[in-house]
Design an enzyme around this catalytic site. Structure first.
Site, PDB file in Angstrom:
ATOM      1  N   GLY A 230      14.336   4.335   8.539  1.00 37.33           N
ATOM      2  CA  GLY A 230      14.249   3.057   7.830  1.00 37.33           C
ATOM      3  C   GLY A 230      12.980   2.876   7.028  1.00 37.33           C
ATOM      4  O   GLY A 230      12.926   2.087   6.099  1.00 37.33           O
ATOM      5  N   GLY A 231      11.908   3.593   7.433  1.00 41.66           N
ATOM      6  CA  GLY A 231      10.672   3.552   6.658  1.00 41.66           C
ATOM      7  C   GLY A 231       9.953   2.215   6.716  1.00 41.66           C
ATOM      8  O   GLY A 231      10.252   1.344   7.540  1.00 41.66           O
TER       9      GLY A 231
ATOM     10  N   LYS B 129      11.184 -10.670   5.934  1.00 40.82           N
ATOM     11  CA  LYS B 129      12.150 -11.714   5.524  1.00 40.82           C
ATOM     12  C   LYS B 129      12.755 -12.401   6.736  1.00 40.82           C
ATOM     13  O   LYS B 129      13.092 -13.588   6.687  1.00 40.82           O
ATOM     14  CB  LYS B 129      13.234 -11.136   4.619  1.00 40.82           C
ATOM     15  CG  LYS B 129      12.841 -11.159   3.161  1.00 40.82           C
ATOM     16  CD  LYS B 129      11.794 -10.131   2.836  1.00 40.82           C
ATOM     17  CE  LYS B 129      10.668 -10.441   1.964  1.00 40.82           C
ATOM     18  NZ  LYS B 129       9.760  -9.338   1.722  1.00 40.82           N
TER      19      LYS B 129
ATOM     20  N   TYR C 201       1.882 -10.595  -3.329  1.00 37.68           N
ATOM     21  CA  TYR C 201       3.114 -11.088  -2.715  1.00 37.68           C
ATOM     22  C   TYR C 201       3.163 -10.871  -1.201  1.00 37.68           C
ATOM     23  O   TYR C 201       3.642 -11.739  -0.470  1.00 37.68           O
ATOM     24  CB  TYR C 201       4.361 -10.522  -3.429  1.00 37.68           C
ATOM     25  CG  TYR C 201       4.867  -9.192  -2.930  1.00 37.68           C
ATOM     26  CD1 TYR C 201       5.863  -9.121  -1.961  1.00 37.68           C
ATOM     27  CD2 TYR C 201       4.376  -7.993  -3.441  1.00 37.68           C
ATOM     28  CE1 TYR C 201       6.342  -7.896  -1.504  1.00 37.68           C
ATOM     29  CE2 TYR C 201       4.854  -6.770  -2.995  1.00 37.68           C
ATOM     30  CZ  TYR C 201       5.841  -6.727  -2.027  1.00 37.68           C
ATOM     31  OH  TYR C 201       6.308  -5.527  -1.576  1.00 37.68           O
TER      32      TYR C 201
ATOM     33  N   GLU D  39      -8.771 -14.759  -2.490  1.00 39.46           N
ATOM     34  CA  GLU D  39      -8.275 -13.898  -3.584  1.00 39.46           C
ATOM     35  C   GLU D  39      -9.390 -13.725  -4.613  1.00 39.46           C
ATOM     36  O   GLU D  39      -9.977 -14.706  -5.057  1.00 39.46           O
ATOM     37  CB  GLU D  39      -7.019 -14.545  -4.199  1.00 39.46           C
ATOM     38  CG  GLU D  39      -6.579 -13.998  -5.547  1.00 39.46           C
ATOM     39  CD  GLU D  39      -6.292 -12.495  -5.549  1.00 39.46           C
ATOM     40  OE1 GLU D  39      -5.540 -12.027  -4.685  1.00 39.46           O
ATOM     41  OE2 GLU D  39      -6.842 -11.808  -6.434  1.00 39.46           O
TER      42      GLU D  39
ATOM     43  N   VAL E  47      -4.570  -6.157   0.595  1.00 39.33           N
ATOM     44  CA  VAL E  47      -5.191  -5.927  -0.715  1.00 39.33           C
ATOM     45  C   VAL E  47      -4.515  -4.793  -1.479  1.00 39.33           C
ATOM     46  O   VAL E  47      -5.006  -4.374  -2.523  1.00 39.33           O
ATOM     47  CB  VAL E  47      -6.704  -5.634  -0.565  1.00 39.33           C
ATOM     48  CG1 VAL E  47      -7.444  -6.869  -0.088  1.00 39.33           C
ATOM     49  CG2 VAL E  47      -6.957  -4.463   0.373  1.00 39.33           C
TER      50      VAL E  47
ATOM     51  N   ASP F 183       7.309   5.086  -3.157  1.00 34.93           N
ATOM     52  CA  ASP F 183       5.912   4.637  -3.197  1.00 34.93           C
ATOM     53  C   ASP F 183       4.944   5.785  -3.476  1.00 34.93           C
ATOM     54  O   ASP F 183       3.841   5.561  -3.978  1.00 34.93           O
ATOM     55  CB  ASP F 183       5.527   3.977  -1.867  1.00 34.93           C
ATOM     56  CG  ASP F 183       6.136   2.585  -1.712  1.00 34.93           C
ATOM     57  OD1 ASP F 183       6.943   2.187  -2.585  1.00 34.93           O
ATOM     58  OD2 ASP F 183       5.813   1.901  -0.720  1.00 34.93           O
TER      59      ASP F 183
ATOM     60  N   ALA G  89      11.357  -1.194  -2.658  1.00 33.33           N
ATOM     61  CA  ALA G  89      12.374  -0.445  -1.941  1.00 33.33           C
ATOM     62  C   ALA G  89      13.540  -0.047  -2.858  1.00 33.33           C
ATOM     63  O   ALA G  89      14.022   1.093  -2.816  1.00 33.33           O
ATOM     64  CB  ALA G  89      12.892  -1.277  -0.774  1.00 33.33           C
TER      65      ALA G  89
ATOM     66  N   HIS H 199      30.226 -24.028 -11.171  1.00 32.00           N
ATOM     67  CA  HIS H 199      29.600 -25.312 -10.853  1.00 32.00           C
ATOM     68  C   HIS H 199      30.003 -25.719  -9.435  1.00 32.00           C
ATOM     69  O   HIS H 199      31.162 -25.520  -9.052  1.00 32.00           O
ATOM     70  CB  HIS H 199      30.098 -26.380 -11.827  1.00 32.00           C
ATOM     71  CG  HIS H 199      29.574 -27.743 -11.506  1.00 32.00           C
ATOM     72  ND1 HIS H 199      28.260 -28.098 -11.737  1.00 32.00           N
ATOM     73  CD2 HIS H 199      30.179 -28.820 -10.945  1.00 32.00           C
ATOM     74  CE1 HIS H 199      28.089 -29.357 -11.348  1.00 32.00           C
ATOM     75  NE2 HIS H 199      29.226 -29.806 -10.863  1.00 32.00           N
TER      76      HIS H 199
HETATM   77  C1  FAD Z   1       5.068  -6.331   4.446  1.00 28.66           C
HETATM   78  C2  FAD Z   1       5.851  -5.653   3.366  1.00 28.66           C
HETATM   79  C3  FAD Z   1       6.885  -6.325   2.739  1.00 28.66           C
HETATM   80  C4  FAD Z   1       7.620  -5.701   1.754  1.00 28.66           C
HETATM   81  N1  FAD Z   1       8.625  -6.404   1.154  1.00 28.66           N
HETATM   82  C5  FAD Z   1       9.356  -5.815   0.183  1.00 28.66           C
HETATM   83  C6  FAD Z   1      10.431  -6.504  -0.428  1.00 28.66           C
HETATM   84  O1  FAD Z   1      10.719  -7.650  -0.091  1.00 28.66           O
HETATM   85  N2  FAD Z   1      11.159  -5.857  -1.375  1.00 28.66           N
HETATM   86  C7  FAD Z   1      10.867  -4.574  -1.756  1.00 28.66           C
HETATM   87  O2  FAD Z   1      11.560  -4.035  -2.620  1.00 28.66           O
HETATM   88  N3  FAD Z   1       9.846  -3.903  -1.206  1.00 28.66           N
HETATM   89  C8  FAD Z   1       9.090  -4.487  -0.238  1.00 28.66           C
HETATM   90  N4  FAD Z   1       8.078  -3.780   0.344  1.00 28.66           N
HETATM   91  C9  FAD Z   1       7.793  -2.412  -0.148  1.00 28.66           C
HETATM   92  C10 FAD Z   1       8.787  -1.405   0.423  1.00 28.66           C
HETATM   93  O3  FAD Z   1       8.724  -1.454   1.824  1.00 28.66           O
HETATM   94  C11 FAD Z   1       8.444  -0.007  -0.072  1.00 28.66           C
HETATM   95  O4  FAD Z   1       8.410  -0.004  -1.478  1.00 28.66           O
HETATM   96  C12 FAD Z   1       9.480   1.014   0.377  1.00 28.66           C
HETATM   97  O5  FAD Z   1       9.584   1.048   1.776  1.00 28.66           O
HETATM   98  C13 FAD Z   1       9.106   2.413  -0.127  1.00 28.66           C
HETATM   99  O6  FAD Z   1      10.073   3.308   0.282  1.00 28.66           O
HETATM  100  P1  FAD Z   1       9.736   4.859   0.424  1.00 28.66           P
HETATM  101  O7  FAD Z   1      11.018   5.500   0.861  1.00 28.66           O
HETATM  102  O8  FAD Z   1       9.050   5.355  -0.770  1.00 28.66           O
HETATM  103  O9  FAD Z   1       8.655   4.979   1.611  1.00 28.66           O
HETATM  104  P2  FAD Z   1       8.583   4.350   3.063  1.00 28.66           P
HETATM  105  O10 FAD Z   1       9.527   3.245   3.268  1.00 28.66           O
HETATM  106  O11 FAD Z   1       7.123   4.090   3.304  1.00 28.66           O
HETATM  107  O12 FAD Z   1       9.070   5.543   4.004  1.00 28.66           O
HETATM  108  C14 FAD Z   1       8.323   6.719   4.139  1.00 28.66           C
HETATM  109  C15 FAD Z   1       8.712   7.353   5.464  1.00 28.66           C
HETATM  110  O13 FAD Z   1       8.219   8.674   5.496  1.00 28.66           O
HETATM  111  C16 FAD Z   1       7.792   8.993   6.804  1.00 28.66           C
HETATM  112  N5  FAD Z   1       6.864  10.114   6.674  1.00 28.66           N
HETATM  113  C17 FAD Z   1       5.762  10.155   5.895  1.00 28.66           C
HETATM  114  N6  FAD Z   1       5.198  11.368   5.971  1.00 28.66           N
HETATM  115  C18 FAD Z   1       5.963  12.105   6.821  1.00 28.66           C
HETATM  116  C19 FAD Z   1       5.874  13.432   7.311  1.00 28.66           C
HETATM  117  N7  FAD Z   1       4.909  14.263   6.900  1.00 28.66           N
HETATM  118  N8  FAD Z   1       6.795  13.845   8.194  1.00 28.66           N
HETATM  119  C20 FAD Z   1       7.787  13.011   8.602  1.00 28.66           C
HETATM  120  N9  FAD Z   1       7.913  11.738   8.166  1.00 28.66           N
HETATM  121  C21 FAD Z   1       6.998  11.304   7.283  1.00 28.66           C
HETATM  122  C22 FAD Z   1       7.170   7.684   7.289  1.00 28.66           C
HETATM  123  O14 FAD Z   1       7.166   7.645   8.711  1.00 28.66           O
HETATM  124  C23 FAD Z   1       8.109   6.659   6.680  1.00 28.66           C
HETATM  125  O15 FAD Z   1       9.138   6.314   7.569  1.00 28.66           O
HETATM  126  C24 FAD Z   1       7.326  -4.369   1.368  1.00 28.66           C
HETATM  127  C25 FAD Z   1       6.280  -3.673   2.000  1.00 28.66           C
HETATM  128  C26 FAD Z   1       5.555  -4.308   2.984  1.00 28.66           C
HETATM  129  C27 FAD Z   1       4.454  -3.546   3.644  1.00 28.66           C
END
Ligand code: FAD
Length: 465
Positions: free
Chosen positions: A41-42, A53, A188, A208, A271, A312, A320, A444
């Site tokens: 799920g990340g 949320k 945000y 800020e 930040v 990211d 996401a 509406h």
């Molecule tokens: C508090 C918060 C609220 C957010 N709200 C929103 C929102 O409302 N809407 C939105 O669009 N985005 C939101 N985001 C941002 C969103 O979570 C990220 O943009 C998104 O999760 C990025 O997805 P990703 O797959 O690139 O990486 P991630 O979701 O960070 O997943 C990366 C995964 O890789 C794994 N990993 C890393 N390196 C290794 C390795 N070497 N071996 C095995 N596993 C590894 C990690 O454990 C992790 O599970 C929010 C973020 C935060 C912190």
């Protein structure tokens, strides 16, 4: 004994970038392995979008009931007593949602015949990966690698996480609602979490460095949020610098150059986020970088052949849905389809109170004599009034090219406007003109009528204003 795998595709990271890439690769019949060291799920599912949320929803519900009770009743509804919150139950409910969704991702991966390896991936060169699992070592030599390692919260060197100084992950699993919360960073993530805790009863201050909250948006869009925060009693220290922990709180320098200490039980640092490029052997892969991010082209190809990077890890906007879109695309490219990542826009949502949704150009980014702006306020929208969502000055705003009425940007601020994200993205992606929206019958009574009216306003003939 070391198990050896040679899949067509190896995906590193089970977030919304990586797991979507793996599912799509599996659907396309590619032999796919996904490595994840945590649950599936990340950041999004475990410590980002979903848990935040959930807490925002619970906090809003609690606040509504509390406000109803304090007012002696609202809309004819009375409560027998003021509500109370059993925080451990709220957290358990949120954790339950995360469990269900993480389990759902595992099921989807199984259905797509993706093998999930549970452990930390380490590369010794671009196509050689070792994972130490609970059952032994697995060596993986794939044809293609999709890097989706995501990001982590940035720390301030003079305020490292620990004790009362926390990041967003910890904020989402606090054992108690802090009495006094100082949020450093008015973007945000800080404002979503700060607003939720303010609704739960915390005394919240936001520090800020820039002169406005949510500086990526213009003041017209953020003003309703600022008003709500002020009405909620959140202290906004704008143009202020956090200096360090002091006494029982955080020392700051205000915009006027004065030093003061904001008392705090928790100091939440929001930040920014940094790509996760450490600890997995990136240095062995000969990848060109783009600042702290992995450099990719418009197919998410890195500088090393058959190594792809998404989400990211590759830069802004760190969202996401953008990570998922890139993941789906890369899987299709590997399967032989012709794709490019070239969206007309990526919609962004801020789940504050009220919410902000935006895509494309802001008025300040375009020549004012080359565009028309259609602006329609929610206080002229019937549905907004029925939802008590017309206060605070919410509106829909559309920015269109004067010459051909092509919609260049569209934004809204107001209660529940996050639900506009799909319509806004479709309008921009399909290259809609004002007449397209004007000619689309919006049901509406819905908030969406404000989108219709904003387009009519841009054409010079709004009906309800
Ligand atoms: C508090 C918060 C609220 C957010 N709200 C929103 C929102 O409302 N809407 C939105 O669009 N985005 C939101 N985001 C941002 C969103 O979570 C990220 O943009 C998104 O999760 C990025 O997805 P990703 O797959 O690139 O990486 P991630 O979701 O960070 O997943 C990366 C995964 O890789 C794994 N990993 C890393 N390196 C290794 C390795 N070497 N071996 C095995 N596993 C590894 C990690 O454990 C992790 O599970 C929010 C973020 C935060 C912190």
């Amino acid at each position: 004994m070391t198990e050896i795998l040679s899949p067509k595709v190896l995906v590193i990271g089970g977030g919304p970038g990586g797991y979507v890439a793996a599912i799509r690769a599996g659907q396309l019949g590619l032999n796919t392995v996904l490595v994840e060291s945590d649950r599936l799920g990340g950041t999004c599912l475990l410590r980002g979008c979903i848990p935040s949320k959930a807490l925002i929803h619970a906090a809003a519900l609690y606040d509504e009931v509390r406000a109803t009770s304090e007012a002696g009743g609202r809309f004819g509804i009375r409560t027998a007593a003021a509500p109370s919150i059993e925080w451990s139950e709220t957290i358990a409910w949120k954790d339950g949602l995360v469990d269900v969704l993480s389990g759902g991702v595992a099921t989807l991966l199984r259905k797509a015949k993706v093998r999930v390896v549970d452990g930390w991936a380490r590369f010794t060169d671009a196509k050689s990966c070792i994972v130490q699992t609970a059952k032994g070592e697995i060596a993986i030599s794939p044809e293609h690698v999709i890097l989706a390692t995501g990001s982590s919260s940035l720390e301030l060197p003079f305020l490292p996480f620990g004790g009362k100084v926390i990041g967003s992950t910890k904020a989402l699993s606090l054992q108690e609602v802090p009495e006094r919360l100082v949020v450093v960073g008015g973007g945000y993530i800080g404002l979503e979490l700060g607003s939720a805790f303010a609704r739960l009863g915390s005394q919240v201050s936001v520090v800020e460095a820039q002169a406005r909250i949510l500086p990526q948006y213009d003041a017209e869009l953020t003003d309703p949020v600022r008003k709500w925060l002020e009405r909620q009693g959140v202290a906004l220290h704008l143009g202020a610098k956090a200096l360090g922990a002091a006494g029982d709180g955080l020392e700051i320098e205000t915009a006027a150059g004065e030093r003061m200490v904001l008392p705090a039980d928790r100091i939440l640092i929001t930040v920014g986020r940094q790509p996760l490029t450490q600890g997995w052997g990136i240095e062995t892969m000969a990848l060109a970088m783009n600042g702290p991010f992995v450099r990719v082209d418009d197919r998410c190809a890195t500088s090393t052949q058959n190594v792809w990077a998404i989400g990211d890890l590759v830069g802004e906007p760190m969202l996401a849905h953008r990570a998922s879109a890139q993941g789906e695309m890369v899987a299709e490219i590997i399967a032989g389809k012709r794709r490019r990542f070239d969206p007309a826009g990526v919609v962004a949502v801020c789940f504050t109170e009220p919410e902000i949704v935006s895509i494309g150009a802001f008025p300040a980014e375009v020549q004012s004599d080359e565009v028309v702006i259609g602006h329609f306020p929610f206080n002229a929208n019937g549905r907004a009034l029925t939802m008590d969502a017309a206060g605070l000055g919410g509106f829909v705003r559309v920015v269109a090219r004067k010459a051909d009425h092509r919609i260049l940007g569209i934004q809204a601020v107001g209660r529940h406007v996050s639900e506009f994200a799909g319509e806004f993205a479709a309008l921009i992606e399909l290259g809609a003109v004002l007449e397209d929206v004007a000619g689309t019958i919006h049901a509406h009574p819905t908030l969406g009528e404000a989108v219709h009216e904003a387009a009519l306003k841009g054409l010079g003939h709004a009906i309800h204003i």
